[in-house]
Design an enzyme around this catalytic site. Structure first.
Site, PDB file in Angstrom:
ATOM      1  N   HIS A  76       0.869  -1.183   0.000  1.00 11.82           N
ATOM      2  CA  HIS A  76       0.000   0.000   0.000  1.00 11.82           C
ATOM      3  C   HIS A  76       0.899   1.225   0.000  1.00 11.82           C
ATOM      4  CE1 HIS A  76      -3.598  -2.433   0.910  1.00 11.82           C
ATOM      5  NE2 HIS A  76      -2.743  -3.184   1.586  1.00 11.82           N
ATOM      6  N   HIS A 246      -2.234 -12.787   1.516  1.00 10.77           N
ATOM      7  CA  HIS A 246      -1.894 -12.949   2.943  1.00 10.77           C
ATOM      8  C   HIS A 246      -2.695 -13.987   3.715  1.00 10.77           C
ATOM      9  CE1 HIS A 246      -5.306 -10.287   3.088  1.00 10.77           C
ATOM     10  NE2 HIS A 246      -4.625  -9.170   2.947  1.00 10.77           N
ATOM     11  N   ASN A 292      -4.594  -7.016   9.583  1.00 13.27           N
ATOM     12  CA  ASN A 292      -5.716  -7.733   9.004  1.00 13.27           C
ATOM     13  C   ASN A 292      -5.244  -8.446   7.752  1.00 13.27           C
ATOM     14  OD1 ASN A 292      -8.222  -8.670   8.478  1.00 13.27           O
ATOM     15  ND2 ASN A 292      -9.114  -6.707   7.890  1.00 13.27           N
ATOM     16  N   ASP A 319       2.536  -6.955   2.344  1.00 12.93           N
ATOM     17  CA  ASP A 319       1.364  -6.188   2.783  1.00 12.93           C
ATOM     18  C   ASP A 319       1.813  -4.902   3.491  1.00 12.93           C
ATOM     19  OD1 ASP A 319      -1.224  -5.353   3.168  1.00 12.93           O
ATOM     20  OD2 ASP A 319      -1.745  -6.887   4.641  1.00 12.93           O
TER      21      ASP A 319
END
Lengths: 438, 306
Positions: A76, A246, A292, A319
């Site tokens: 991200h 993930h 998460n 992630d």
């Protein structure tokens, strides 16, 4: 569908005396010559005549590992919209500091990357940054709202290499089916963050004994597993490559193992934090251990390692999810999910090598070659003639993770203070030295 | 001997000896409430701030009264909106309050762990007056105090906790406190209201109220939160009351001298029938007055004046 890399400023680099590991292709002591952005020769000794003087940069890699640059299928970068957490420039800088030369960024920006102009913007910013190669992942649905399909053809045309509604997963199975069918025309994988939002129901950590003791709303294992099972069924129905992001639970690994035995077009990734720590890290309400999917239990960690070992899990992805300090300082249930991933991935993965879960070559396959192949990226190899994306690291160097020294704009990690082994020394993208450890 | 700690955040962190010390101190302070002049100078010149992010009347009042009986100055601070809405973090709010030289901050917050976070950020003593579903340690201490007062001892007693265990900080703190002091704890609720692996906390799990009541020395009824109806935890209030309301008939299944407790506020006719709430077995109002003594004891022990 292989894409060609753009050529960056040419520079002649000779990497001397390192152990070159090009997974599945080469593993041994060799010198590497890089010219005009490409790998020209790998050998001991080199046969090519080398340029003299300042035209040649020599890197002494004695005792070091020379590997294809790492490829991250899941990060991200926060821009546009959340530049206070990370920008494409700072995210790419963080990536190369961790040895990643190609990174795929998720579309959950503001606005969501659901159209060509956002994709263009991301690619322009990445080009300006001029370090890691950035491959955007487009949204599955408009605004990732899970209802209408995004203009997937336009996104792929603009340079997106996969589609996903990561962060806001598609709950409607019919919409997911249609997205997968539609993606078939473009040959891109569909990536899913497997979470039944009804089952996770606002939870903040794994549901289990620790959540029961801490009074924190839990996210059950089943919230991931039911969506893994759904996606596998849809892969069977549509024949489209689904990539499961993930994975965190033992039963997810088991489901994927079975699906692979049956020949379904499925691949799976795991993040270093999920195989390095468990729900116990949340004790003390440490919001840097809030992610998460959540950190799970010892049996899950074991199953993830088994999945990596037997090939059920194809890829290690970070992630990378930077958040500002003030956001992680909120109460545990109010703090956002996720951690900075690029700069700790290598040493955490090398722990698996030390434990005997993976050989070093297998580990580099999961970090570089396998992800590049799965997403059809022009990366992950040191083959002669390929663009020279290289990471040189010291597998033995010990260091202490210090979030204050991250290149990322953010500091959120549960690994601060960990004494680890394995440090990136140089990173080369397109034949250009873009990072050097000092 | 005092409590050798800055804060009181959880029952989990307390030893059995510390719990006994608090109960013994509360016993000696209970007498103050019976005097004409209900005040001792123990905390004179000290400042206690009640920082309540969730609405609460009885707990806040109980802390306020406890502090005043110890001669402390008390400020009540009830931010109407959460820090998230306001943009100010809990820690910033608390540091502001600390800058006003608060000696003790009593915190009630909807987030689990809020008191832990706060205690790590300020020098003031922090007392957890309830953090989300996590813990409500002073409620458990006053329940223990009442139990001991009525039964004379705690070790070996069979205590039944009834209702929404999953979403209850009172249940968590009571389970920890009672098991630390050697009581046998039974929990009974529909399985939707029991958290995963609750049996690992050393309790026996029941689904049928009648079975759980046999041989009980004390029954702690939890308040049914009506908002749980929307979360598929229960079919209806009516069905809950049919299955889990403590009626005189059900109370007969417990030991003849069994006592009934409730942290309040009660839903009469839902979890407890009016005739039980008003019976001699009910010690609910004793719990309220004992709450003041226990909170006095805590503030006294934490203030270091012991």
């Amino acid at each position: 569908m292989k894409r060609t890399k753009e050529t960056m400023t040419p520079e002649s680099i000779v990497i001397r005396g390192g152990t070159v590991i090009d997974p599945g292709r080469f593993n041994g002591l060799a010198d590497v010559l890089v010219q005009n952005g490409r790998v020209v020769e790998i050998g001991m000794p080199l046969l090519a005549s080398l340029p003299e003087g300042p035209a040649l940069r020599t890197i002494d890699a004695t005792g070091l590992i020379v590997s294809p640059g790492f490829v991250d299928l899941h990060c991200h970068l926060r821009e546009p919209g959340f530049e206070y957490k990370e920008t494409i420039q700072s995210g790419a800088a963080s990536a190369i500091a961790g040895g990643f030369t190609s990174i795929c960024c998720m579309p959950n920006t503001q606005p969501v990357n659901d159209n060509e102009s956002i994709t263009d913007f991301i690619l322009t910013k990445a080009k300006e940054a001029g370090t890691a190669r950035v491959f955007p992942i487009g949204a599955i649905t408009k605004k990732s709202e899970g209802e209408e399909l995004a203009d997937i053809g336009e996104l792929i045309g603009a340079g997106c290499i996969a589609i996903s509604d990561d962060g806001r997963p598609v709950m409607n199975s019919l919409v997911m089916r249609r997205a997968m069918e539609y993606a078939k025309a473009f040959g891109v994988p569909v990536v899913d963050h497997c979470e039944d939002l009804h089952l996770s129901c606002g939870g903040s950590m794994n549901e289990g004994i620790v959540s029961t003791q801490l009074g924190i709303p839990g996210i059950p294992h089943a919230s991931e597993e039911v969506m893994v099972a759904r996606n596998l069924s849809l892969a069977h129905l549509t024949g489209v490559h689904v990539h499961l992001a993930h994975l965190s639970t033992a039963r997810s690994v088991e489901l994927v193992r079975l699906a692979k035995k049956q020949g379904l077009p499925v691949s799976a990734e795991v993040c270093p934090h999920h195989f390095s720590v468990t729900e116990e890290a949340v004790r003390g309400y440490n919001s840097n251990a809030k992610m998460n999917p959540p950190l799970r239990t010892d049996p899950d960690v074991q199953a993830l390692k088994d999945g990596l070992r037997d090939g059920t899990i194809d890829v290690i992805a970070t992630d990378h999810a930077p958040h500002a300090i003030q956001e992680k300082q909120l109460e545990f249930d109010a703090a956002p999910f996720g951690i900075v991933g690029f700069e700790t991935a290598l040493p955490l993965t090398l722990r698996l090598v030390e434990e005997g879960v993976l050989s070093l070559e297998q580990a580099l396959d999961k970090l570089a070659k396998s992800p590049a192949n799965l997403f059809h990226l022009p990366a992950g190899s040191l083959d002669v003639g390929e663009a020279a994306d290289v990471v040189i690291f010291d597998p033995k160097e010990e260091w202490v993770i210090d979030p204050d020294r991250f290149r990322s704009k953010s500091r959120n990690t549960p690994f601060g203070g960990w004494k680890v082994k394995g440090r990136v020394k140089q990173t080369i993208v397109g034949g250009r030295l873009v990072y050097e450890d000092r | 001997m005092g409590l050798n700690r800055k804060d009181l955040l959880t029952i989990a962190a307390l030893s059995a000896d510390e719990i006994h010390l608090i109960l013994t101190t509360a016993e000696s302070l209970k007498e103050v409430g019976g005097r004409d002049i209900k005040k001792v100078p123990a905390l004179r010149g000290k400042t206690v701030v009640n920082l309540f992010f969730e609405p609460s009347t009885r707990t806040r009042t109980s802390f306020e009264l406890a502090a005043k009986r110890l001669s402390a100055d008390v400020i009540n601070f009830s931010p109407s909106t959460s820090s998230i809405v306001k943009g100010e973090t809990l820690i910033d709010t608390a540091r502001n309050i600390e800058s006003m030289q608060a000696d003790i901050i009593v915190l009630r917050h909807s987030s689990p762990g809020a008191a832990d976070n706060l205690a790590g950020a300020v020098r003031s003593s922090v007392i957890n007056a309830g953090d989300g579903w996590h813990e409500h340690p002073t409620q458990a201490l006053l329940d223990l105090f009442t139990l001991k007062e009525k039964k004379g001892y705690i070790e070996g007693l069979t205590v039944v906790i009834v209702g929404d265990i999953a979403h209850s900080r009172v249940a968590r703190s009571n389970i920890l406190a009672l098991t630390k002091l050697g009581a046998h704890v039974r929990v009974v609720a529909p399985p939707t209201m029991l958290p995963l692996l609750i049996e690992k906390l050393g309790v026996t799990v029941y689904y049928r109220f009648e079975e759980a009541l046999i041989g009980a020395d004390a029954i702690i009824m939890l308040r049914l939160q009506r908002e749980r109806l929307g979360q598929a935890l229960l079919p209806s209030i009516r069905e809950y009351a049919n299955l889990y309301c403590l009626t005189p008939e059900r109370l007969q299944l417990a030991k003849p001298e069994a006592i009934v407790m409730h942290p309040g506020p009660m839903n009469r006719g839902v979890e407890i029938s009016p005739s039980v709430a008003d019976s001699a077995a009910a010690v609910i109002l004793d719990q309220v007055s004992n709450g003041v003594s226990v909170r006095m004891a805590l503030m006294y022990l934490l203030s270091g004046s012991a």
